[in-house]
Design a protein around this motif. Sequence first.
Motif, mmCIF file in Angstrom:
data_model
loop_
_atom_site.group_PDB
_atom_site.id
_atom_site.type_symbol
_atom_site.label_atom_id
_atom_site.label_comp_id
_atom_site.label_asym_id
_atom_site.label_seq_id
_atom_site.Cartn_x
_atom_site.Cartn_y
_atom_site.Cartn_z
ATOM 1 N N LYS A 46 0.949 -1.341 0.002
ATOM 2 C CA LYS A 46 -0.185 -0.126 0.043
ATOM 3 C C LYS A 46 0.777 1.352 0.172
ATOM 4 O O LYS A 46 1.991 1.285 0.537
ATOM 5 C CB LYS A 46 -0.976 -0.120 1.332
ATOM 6 C CG LYS A 46 -1.873 -0.996 1.340
ATOM 7 C CD LYS A 46 -2.911 -0.977 2.765
ATOM 8 C CE LYS A 46 -3.674 -2.073 2.852
ATOM 9 N NZ LYS A 46 -5.267 -1.878 2.574
ATOM 10 N N PRO A 47 0.369 2.292 -0.634
ATOM 11 C CA PRO A 47 1.160 3.538 -0.621
ATOM 12 C C PRO A 47 1.164 4.177 0.802
ATOM 13 O O PRO A 47 0.186 3.915 1.633
ATOM 14 C CB PRO A 47 0.510 4.547 -1.640
ATOM 15 C CG PRO A 47 -0.909 3.849 -1.598
ATOM 16 C CD PRO A 47 -0.756 2.564 -1.235
ATOM 17 N N ALA A 50 -1.885 5.958 2.272
ATOM 18 C CA ALA A 50 -3.093 5.167 2.654
ATOM 19 C C ALA A 50 -3.157 5.170 4.254
ATOM 20 O O ALA A 50 -4.086 4.639 4.758
ATOM 21 C CB ALA A 50 -3.106 3.666 2.153
ATOM 22 N N ASP A 101 -7.178 -3.563 7.056
ATOM 23 C CA ASP A 101 -6.746 -3.587 5.634
ATOM 24 C C ASP A 101 -8.060 -3.258 4.990
ATOM 25 O O ASP A 101 -8.656 -4.352 4.450
ATOM 26 C CB ASP A 101 -5.996 -4.942 5.256
ATOM 27 C CG ASP A 101 -5.934 -5.214 3.765
ATOM 28 O OD1 ASP A 101 -6.235 -4.195 2.968
ATOM 29 O OD2 ASP A 101 -5.759 -6.494 3.478
ATOM 30 N N ALA A 119 -4.234 -2.103 -6.683
ATOM 31 C CA ALA A 119 -3.748 -0.878 -6.282
ATOM 32 C C ALA A 119 -5.045 -0.021 -6.033
ATOM 33 O O ALA A 119 -5.166 0.484 -4.762
ATOM 34 C CB ALA A 119 -2.844 -0.101 -7.047
ATOM 35 N N LYS A 122 -6.938 -1.508 -2.831
ATOM 36 C CA LYS A 122 -6.256 -1.867 -1.636
ATOM 37 C C LYS A 122 -5.458 -0.528 -1.052
ATOM 38 O O LYS A 122 -5.086 -0.579 -0.097
ATOM 39 C CB LYS A 122 -5.347 -3.133 -1.613
ATOM 40 C CG LYS A 122 -6.085 -4.237 -1.739
ATOM 41 C CD LYS A 122 -6.330 -4.927 -0.413
ATOM 42 C CE LYS A 122 -6.694 -6.398 -0.527
ATOM 43 N NZ LYS A 122 -7.120 -6.766 0.820
ATOM 44 N N GLY A 123 -5.503 0.609 -2.000
ATOM 45 C CA GLY A 123 -4.188 1.638 -1.657
ATOM 46 C C GLY A 123 -5.050 2.877 -1.328
ATOM 47 O O GLY A 123 -4.137 3.862 -1.334
#
Length: 219
Positions: A46-47, A50, A101, A119, A122-123
């Motif tokens: 993840k970035p 986030a 998450d 992405a 989830k990001g």
Amino acid sequence: MPHIALHAEQTRAVQVRNIFCIGRNYAAHIAELGNRPEEDPVVFIKPTSALHPPGTPIALPAHSSDVHYEAELVLLVGQGGKNIAEDQALKHIAGYGLGLDLTARDLQTKAKQGGLPWAVAKGFDCAATVTQFVPADKIEQPHNIEFQMHLNGQIRQHGDVRKMLFPIPFIVRYLSEVFTLQEGDLIFTGTPEGVGALKNGDQVRLVLPGLIDTEFKVS
Ligand code: ZN
């Protein structure tokens, strides 16, 4: 760069680096999503944008109509390293926290069908929601702990770390063979069964008995 607190009372700010996540680490959750267990862990990233520490409500993203919570034990990497042996793994963990998450299940299902990356599923902002972290020396047997996720006052997820298919030392070794682990990395270790959708107005509570008890509102 985003920071998290290592301890509730004696807050030390830790700069978060990479956010690694392990998927499909509990058999009952694999079954509830109709997935198959994998020989190697499913890994995604993840970035840091986030990251969402406690204090403000979780904002659900506009690009999904089915955002699921996944409550997970989260590792905070202390000393970094490459090719870390399993019997040395715990020495590289500075703290333990709980996290959500957050997953846009509608977009993830579409991505899975198309064999595409996760992405956007989830990001997004808040997708890496975390509690404060407990210093590692407060948890003698991290392989032996349990945690709970409550939604609006009802227990929805009960995580038993003993049931992980890939235990903590395996995860640290495996990730460190592919990536150089750095101080400040977070590792989400996978969710147990009981995942479900979040909606505005929900109240989420993450509990690691005696150590963490954190609430998040969904706005
Ligand atoms: Zn997950």
